[in-house]
Design an enzyme around this catalytic site. Structure first.
Site, PDB file in Angstrom:
ATOM      1  N   LYS A  48       0.847  -1.205   0.000  1.00  0.00           N
ATOM      2  CA  LYS A  48       0.000   0.000   0.000  1.00  0.00           C
ATOM      3  C   LYS A  48       0.878   1.249   0.000  1.00  0.00           C
ATOM      4  O   LYS A  48       2.066   1.176   0.335  1.00  0.00           O
ATOM      5  CB  LYS A  48      -0.904  -0.007   1.234  1.00  0.00           C
ATOM      6  N   TYR A 272      15.814  30.826   6.502  1.00  0.00           N
ATOM      7  CA  TYR A 272      14.702  31.597   7.044  1.00  0.00           C
ATOM      8  C   TYR A 272      14.869  31.850   8.540  1.00  0.00           C
ATOM      9  O   TYR A 272      15.150  30.926   9.307  1.00  0.00           O
ATOM     10  CB  TYR A 272      13.382  30.841   6.828  1.00  0.00           C
TER      11      TYR A 272
HETATM   12  C1  LIG Z   1      -0.520  -1.560   6.953  1.00  0.00           C
HETATM   13  C2  LIG Z   1      -1.150  -2.826   7.379  1.00  0.00           C
HETATM   14  C3  LIG Z   1      -0.386  -4.006   7.490  1.00  0.00           C
HETATM   15  C4  LIG Z   1       1.114  -4.017   7.375  1.00  0.00           C
HETATM   16  O1  LIG Z   1       1.603  -3.646   8.646  1.00  0.00           O
HETATM   17  P1  LIG Z   1       3.175  -3.563   8.928  1.00  0.00           P
HETATM   18  O2  LIG Z   1       3.271  -3.294  10.387  1.00  0.00           O
HETATM   19  O3  LIG Z   1       3.663  -2.429   8.114  1.00  0.00           O
HETATM   20  O4  LIG Z   1       3.755  -4.854   8.529  1.00  0.00           O
HETATM   21  C5  LIG Z   1      -1.048  -5.180   7.769  1.00  0.00           C
HETATM   22  N1  LIG Z   1      -2.384  -5.196   7.955  1.00  0.00           N
HETATM   23  C6  LIG Z   1      -3.151  -4.091   7.878  1.00  0.00           C
HETATM   24  C7  LIG Z   1      -4.608  -4.197   8.093  1.00  0.00           C
HETATM   25  C8  LIG Z   1      -2.559  -2.864   7.607  1.00  0.00           C
HETATM   26  O5  LIG Z   1      -3.298  -1.759   7.547  1.00  0.00           O
END
Ligand SMILES: *Cc1c(COP(=O)(O)O)cnc(C)c1O
EC number: 5.1.1.1
Length: 386
Positions: A48, A272
């Site tokens: 993702k 800045y």
């Molecule tokens: C993002 C996510 C993961 C992955 O989690 P990590 O800690 O990055 O391995 C797994 N399950 C869900 C539902 C998530 O939202």
């Protein structure tokens, strides 16, 4: 032969002018294999948010043992199908009016967290004459996504009825731990028990999910009892252990060329608001990247970069497009490449250091880096050694 020096224009060559992200495919491959070996369970590679800012790595993960792909949204899943990814894909965060028909048509599994969602998915599948593959998602303690325990029985019952009608197939039951980055926390025991009870309830309603998945990176690494039939691995693929314990291999290196060099005296204000004033005569180097590229502004006063094997401080405020590095009396040239962050093997700051400097977690840092994609070149191999 007479060697002709290129004309010095005051700017580095074009290919060295921009900040670049390098993603080391071997690191991703190594981490997938590591998780397969340590967990002895199949790995779902979670890609993702543009693979946490790492780009197209699904294929590498699959080639190295991952058997599933996980994403948040259906559009992310459809993009992967367009790229030819044929492995099972699960998408777990969608609004009730998501494009369920496209998901069903493209064999994208979807997580279900409410009755409304379940009926919307079933209706879309019915219209398309297909069967939607769903994973019932139980909220085991996060109070975030996932179905509340109060509706779990009703959700299982309705899902079973829709299975008999041929509209859905319950492929999996999933949960997500709230506190796996603190492996010894008793909260993990509580949430695991809720998950087990949820699976039992599903079985009692006649469901036969083959995929039971609770663990993400931290759970998979440090809580063997959370592994069940599949682990959803995100952070760990990119070299991040949320619990900060395992020796994973970071995959990302961020570099920027020295775009300008300026010799200044002592007592000169920089950037800045003049938050920084030089103490004595020194050289200031400008790097063409800033918070617009995902560098955290909050790291001001602590952040460093590595140039020619030496660490130098970023001084003054981090701007949108640039930062200033105080390189003292180092003899640098325009176009010298600064290692801004990376695995750490070349003396460069690690992503973990940057996270500490800016009061955030490694996940947030790497995910934000890819935002200004026009400035980012991704390559498949580590080739930052110049
Ligand atoms: C993002 C996510 C993961 C992955 O989690 P990590 O800690 O990055 O391995 C797994 N399950 C869900 C539902 C998530 O939202």
């Amino acid at each position: 032969m007479i060697a002709v020096a290129p004309p010095r224009t005051g700017m580095p060559p074009a290919e060295h002018r921009l900040a670049e992200i390098f993603v080391d495919r071997r690191a991703i491959a190594h981490n997938v294999r590591y998780f397969s070996w340590v967990t002895q369970t199949p790995v779902m590679a979670v890609v993702k948010a543009d693979a946490f800012g790492h780009g197209d790595i699904a294929e590498i993960a699959l080639a190295n043992g991952a058997t599933w792909i996980g994403v948040a949204t259906i559009p992310e899943a459809l993009r992967l199908r367009e790229q030819g990814i044929a492995a099972p894909i699960l998408s777990w965060l969608n609004p009730v009016d998501a494009d369920w028909a496209a998901a069903t048509a493209q064999q994208v599994d979807v997580a279900v967290t409410s009755l409304e969602q379940l009926y919307a998915i079933a209706a879309a599948a019915g219209e398309a004459g297909g069967t939607a593959r769903v994973h019932l998602h139980l909220d085991v303690g996060m109070s975030r996504d996932g179905a509340p325990t109060e509706i779990w029985s009703a959700l299982c019952e309705s899902a079973r009825a829709l299975e008999e009608a041929g509209r859905v197939r319950v492929v999996g039951v999933m949960g997500h731990l709230s506190s796996a980055d603190d492996p010894e926390s008793a909260q993990n025991d509580i949430e695991r028990l809720r998950f087990v009870n949820g699976v039992r309830a599903a079985h009692r309603r006649g469901l036969t999910p083959s995929e039971l998945h609770l663990a993400a990176s931290a759970g998979a690494l440090h809580r063997p009892d959370s592994r069940f039939t599949l682990s959803r691995i995100g952070a760990g693929l990119y070299g991040i252990d949320p619990a900060g314990r395992a020796e994973l291999t970071p995959a990302l290196t961020l570099t920027a060329p020295v775009a300008q060099l300026r010799r200044v005296g002592g007592g000169v204000g920089v950037g800045y608001g003049h938050d920084y004033t030089t103490v004595e005569a020194t050289t200031l180097a400008v790097l063409p990247l800033g918070y617009g590229d995902g560098l955290p502004r909050a790291a001001q006063g602590r952040a460093e970069v590595s140039i020619r094997g030496h660490r130098f401080p970023i001084v003054g405020r981090i701007s949108m497009d640039q930062v200033v590095v105080d390189v003292g009396n180092a003899q640098l040239e325009l176009g010298d490449v600064a290692l801004v962050m990376g695995p750490g093997g070349r003396g460069e700051p690690t992503v973990r250091e940057w996270a500490a400097w800016s009061g955030t977690i490694e996940h947030e840092l790497v995910t934000r880096l890819g935002v200004r994609s026009s400035r980012v070149l991704r390559t498949s191999d580590a080739r930052w050694a110049r």
